[in-house]
Design a protein around this motif. Structure first.
Motif, PDB file in Angstrom:
ATOM      1  N   GLN A   1       0.897  -1.172  -0.206  1.00  0.00           N
ATOM      2  CA  GLN A   1       0.028   0.009   0.083  1.00  0.00           C
ATOM      3  C   GLN A   1       0.952   1.411  -0.073  1.00  0.00           C
ATOM      4  O   GLN A   1       0.828   2.279  -0.678  1.00  0.00           O
ATOM      5  CB  GLN A   1      -0.937   0.166   1.312  1.00  0.00           C
ATOM      6  CG  GLN A   1      -2.179  -1.084   1.229  1.00  0.00           C
ATOM      7  CD  GLN A   1      -2.797  -1.185   2.531  1.00  0.00           C
ATOM      8  OE1 GLN A   1      -2.477  -0.411   3.322  1.00  0.00           O
ATOM      9  NE2 GLN A   1      -3.675  -1.976   2.743  1.00  0.00           N
ATOM     10  N   CYS A   2       1.881   1.474   0.836  1.00  0.00           N
ATOM     11  CA  CYS A   2       2.837   2.498   0.937  1.00  0.00           C
ATOM     12  C   CYS A   2       3.614   2.700  -0.147  1.00  0.00           C
ATOM     13  O   CYS A   2       3.834   3.678  -0.722  1.00  0.00           O
ATOM     14  CB  CYS A   2       3.674   2.199   1.989  1.00  0.00           C
ATOM     15  SG  CYS A   2       2.908   2.330   3.449  1.00  0.00           S
ATOM     16  N   SER A   3       4.099   1.566  -1.017  1.00  0.00           N
ATOM     17  CA  SER A   3       4.798   1.425  -2.028  1.00  0.00           C
ATOM     18  C   SER A   3       4.061   2.255  -3.307  1.00  0.00           C
ATOM     19  O   SER A   3       4.789   2.819  -4.009  1.00  0.00           O
ATOM     20  CB  SER A   3       5.382   0.214  -2.601  1.00  0.00           C
ATOM     21  OG  SER A   3       4.585  -0.541  -3.429  1.00  0.00           O
ATOM     22  N   ILE A   4       2.597   2.195  -3.454  1.00  0.00           N
ATOM     23  CA  ILE A   4       1.892   2.534  -4.649  1.00  0.00           C
ATOM     24  C   ILE A   4       0.863   3.547  -3.849  1.00  0.00           C
ATOM     25  O   ILE A   4       0.203   4.266  -4.787  1.00  0.00           O
ATOM     26  CB  ILE A   4       0.945   1.496  -5.182  1.00  0.00           C
ATOM     27  CG1 ILE A   4      -0.049   0.681  -4.334  1.00  0.00           C
ATOM     28  CG2 ILE A   4       2.104   0.315  -5.649  1.00  0.00           C
ATOM     29  CD1 ILE A   4      -0.659  -0.242  -4.966  1.00  0.00           C
ATOM     30  N   ASP A   5       1.116   3.805  -2.715  1.00  0.00           N
ATOM     31  CA  ASP A   5       0.315   5.041  -2.185  1.00  0.00           C
ATOM     32  C   ASP A   5      -1.186   5.038  -2.399  1.00  0.00           C
ATOM     33  O   ASP A   5      -1.871   5.817  -2.956  1.00  0.00           O
ATOM     34  CB  ASP A   5       0.719   6.308  -2.551  1.00  0.00           C
ATOM     35  CG  ASP A   5       0.277   7.294  -1.560  1.00  0.00           C
ATOM     36  OD1 ASP A   5      -0.134   6.970  -0.429  1.00  0.00           O
ATOM     37  OD2 ASP A   5       0.021   8.753  -1.924  1.00  0.00           O
ATOM     38  N   GLN A   6      -1.807   3.566  -1.992  1.00  0.00           N
ATOM     39  CA  GLN A   6      -3.195   3.382  -2.407  1.00  0.00           C
ATOM     40  C   GLN A   6      -3.394   2.806  -0.995  1.00  0.00           C
ATOM     41  O   GLN A   6      -3.052   1.716  -0.476  1.00  0.00           O
ATOM     42  CB  GLN A   6      -3.045   2.420  -3.415  1.00  0.00           C
ATOM     43  CG  GLN A   6      -4.559   2.244  -4.052  1.00  0.00           C
ATOM     44  CD  GLN A   6      -5.307   3.467  -4.512  1.00  0.00           C
ATOM     45  OE1 GLN A   6      -4.797   4.424  -4.769  1.00  0.00           O
ATOM     46  NE2 GLN A   6      -6.584   3.339  -4.159  1.00  0.00           N
ATOM     47  N   PRO A   7      -4.395   3.180  -0.232  1.00  0.00           N
ATOM     48  CA  PRO A   7      -5.241   4.370  -0.753  1.00  0.00           C
ATOM     49  C   PRO A   7      -4.310   5.794  -0.605  1.00  0.00           C
ATOM     50  O   PRO A   7      -3.552   5.890   0.200  1.00  0.00           O
ATOM     51  CB  PRO A   7      -6.464   4.415   0.159  1.00  0.00           C
ATOM     52  CG  PRO A   7      -5.865   3.909   1.478  1.00  0.00           C
ATOM     53  CD  PRO A   7      -5.117   2.630   0.975  1.00  0.00           C
ATOM     54  N   ARG A   8      -4.621   6.638  -1.415  1.00  0.00           N
ATOM     55  CA  ARG A   8      -3.739   7.816  -1.573  1.00  0.00           C
ATOM     56  C   ARG A   8      -3.617   8.430  -0.406  1.00  0.00           C
ATOM     57  O   ARG A   8      -4.691   8.681   0.406  1.00  0.00           O
ATOM     58  CB  ARG A   8      -4.662   8.775  -2.622  1.00  0.00           C
ATOM     59  CG  ARG A   8      -3.666  10.226  -2.795  1.00  0.00           C
ATOM     60  CD  ARG A   8      -4.075  10.752  -3.755  1.00  0.00           C
ATOM     61  NE  ARG A   8      -2.915  10.997  -4.783  1.00  0.00           N
ATOM     62  CZ  ARG A   8      -3.121  10.851  -5.975  1.00  0.00           C
ATOM     63  NH1 ARG A   8      -4.123  10.686  -6.668  1.00  0.00           N
ATOM     64  NH2 ARG A   8      -1.784  10.847  -6.781  1.00  0.00           N
TER      65      ARG A   8
END
Length: 146
Positions: A83-90
């Motif tokens: 999640q942190c690597s792709i910033d999802q959820p933003r």
């Protein structure tokens, strides 16, 4: 969507740990898993015995007694890392980084985020509604700012 079986998940973590201990080449995902496993020495014995791992049963009552499911726990670490690597959820990357800075420890921050992630999943299962990423993010932000 990739939906690994319980067997697949347990084999993945046991094999990542085996390769790490044997000094064998690791894939990027193996490397990430091995880093989180290394931070959990309480799981090393369970992850070192694939046959036992594949047949182990973990209950809610076990968790209340302090015996956690290492595969669920490590999977949550990987989920939060992704999640942190792709910033999802933003916004999750910033919230986790802020929480890690506040706690001076990324590992401790991940454990707090796990509580928030678990709450989101529990609420979704209980209500029959899809998981609410906005409520999840707000829970993490709340911990990071209090």
């Amino acid at each position: 969507m990739f939906t690994p079986s319980q067997h697949d998940v347990r084999t993945f973590f046991c094999e990542a740990w085996r390769k790490q201990c044997a000094g064998e080449p690791l894939s990027p995902m193996d490397t990430l898993a091995a880093e989180w496993i290394a931070r959990h020495p309480e799981y090393h014995a369970e992850l070192s015995d694939l046959e036992a791992a594949l047949t182990a049963v973990y209950t809610v009552e076990d968790g209340q007694k302090g015996r956690t499911n290492p595969f669920l726990h490590l999977s949550m670490h990987l989920s939060i890392s992704e999640q942190c690597s792709i910033d999802q959820p933003r916004g999750i990357r910033q919230a986790v980084e802020l929480l890690a800075a506040k706690r001076s420890d990324l590992h401790a921050a991940h454990h707090e985020v796990m509580d928030c992630l678990g709450e989101m999943i529990w609420a979704s299962q209980r209500s029959g509604q899809p998981p609410d990423p906005h409520a999840y993010l707000e829970r993490v932000r709340s911990r990071a700012t209090r």
